[in-house]
Enzyme design. Structure first.
Site, PDB file in Angstrom:
ATOM      1  N   GLU A  39      36.533  78.117  28.484  1.00 37.65           N
ATOM      2  CA  GLU A  39      35.530  77.320  29.192  1.00 37.65           C
ATOM      3  C   GLU A  39      36.142  76.049  29.760  1.00 37.65           C
ATOM      4  OE1 GLU A  39      33.340  74.387  27.343  1.00 37.65           O
ATOM      5  OE2 GLU A  39      33.411  75.282  25.347  1.00 37.65           O
ATOM      6  N   LYS A  57      28.381  73.341  16.520  1.00 36.82           N
ATOM      7  CA  LYS A  57      28.663  71.939  16.230  1.00 36.82           C
ATOM      8  C   LYS A  57      27.801  71.471  15.060  1.00 36.82           C
ATOM      9  CE  LYS A  57      30.049  71.006  20.972  1.00 36.82           C
ATOM     10  NZ  LYS A  57      29.850  72.368  21.478  1.00 36.82           N
TER      11      LYS A  57
END
Length: 299
Positions: free
Chosen positions: A19, A157
């Site tokens: 990404e 996360k």
């Protein structure tokens, strides 16, 4: 596609998607280009071809040239953050942007790439103090529920609601594999304390699970690879920064896609760079693992 990526796919060679949001929005200038180059070299060293993905001037690019990679990492690039919902308008209007997990996964799959390495998944956001629910759920989860791609990450996360995110993945029929661990990692931390549904201990076992899943379902697969032990953040520091960050978000009344950047910036600043070091270490480890699994799948 770049010529290198197109040739590799035509030949059946292993390819790993990477990404660009991490580069354009997640790391400081200078360091982001260094990490970008190291990520691509890590994939090559493990026997696969890297395909960093971004949108430049209205063109979705799968595999960037050195000049394009420098542009993505430039502090003057002013790239939008592109989730899947943003791709159509951005392409139609000729704009540029860095791709998130959701948009990278879709572009990679469209190009014929089946393995994608990133840092951490998006997920269900924790509500700010005093709130019961935000209904803020990352588009990453919906995309994984309908896109047959393997995403190698270090969990989601740790600023997110990990139990709720795992429940959403289960509802979307997305298998979650733990690489060499029995507990699901939490990005900066090696363990969230939650069990992984399935443990795998080598790239061949991962490839076998992914190949078998693809016979029956169009959903993706998550391979959770914990941050290297020597790069894990101190847990007390992590927990303190998380509590401070959530209070900061509530005070500023930050919502939606702006929440994660604010929280991560607080981590980076208040940890004295420890969170950046952990982020870099885990994404490099994920790229190496993704390449090894891609090689097995290509066989």
């Amino acid at each position: 596609m770049s010529a290198e990526v197109a040739d590799a796919l035509a030949a059946g060679t292993a390819v790993v998607a990477l990404e660009s949001t991490l580069l354009a929005h997640g790391l400081p200038p200078g360091r982001n280009l260094e990490v970008a180059r190291r990520l691509e070299q890590t994939v090559r060293d493990a026997g696969a071809v890297p395909a960093t993905i971004a949108v430049l001037d209205g063109r979705p690019l799968v595999g960037l040239s050195p000049a394009q990679l420098e542009r993505v990492c430039s502090p003057d690039a002013e790239l939008d953050k592109l989730s899947l919902r943003d791709l159509g308008p951005t392409l139609a209007q000729g704009r540029s942007g860095a791709t998130t997990v959701a948009s990278t996964a879709v572009l990679a799959h469209t190009a014929g790439i089946g393995v994608f390495a990133t840092g951490g998944l998006g997920g269900v956001h924790l509500p700010p103090p005093g709130a019961a629910c935000t209904w803020d759920v990352s588009a990453d989860l919906g995309v994984l529920g309908r896109t047959p791609i393997l995403v190698v990450c270090s969990g989601m996360k740790s600023i997110l609601d990990i139990p709720a995110t795992l429940e959403v993945l289960e509802t979307r029929s997305v298998p979650v594999l733990g690489y060499g661990v029995d507990e699901f990692p939490a990005f900066y931390l090696r363990s969230s304390g939650l069990p992984v549904p399935h443990r795998v201990d080598d790239p061949a076992a991962v490839a076998a699970a992914v190949a078998a899943h693809r016979h029956f379902a169009d959903s993706g697969v998550v391979l959770a690879n914990p941050v290297p032990a020597e790069s894990e953040m101190d847990k007390d520091l992590h927990d303190r920064l998380l509590a401070e960050g959530l209070e900061l978000v509530a005070e500023r009344r930050v919502h939606g896609s702006d929440v994660t950047p604010v929280l991560l910036e607080h981590f980076h600043t208040a940890s004295g760079g420890a969170s950046l070091d952990a982020n870099e270490a885990l994404v490099l480890a994920n790229a190496a693992l993704a390449a090894r699994v891609a090689v097995e799948l290509a066989r």
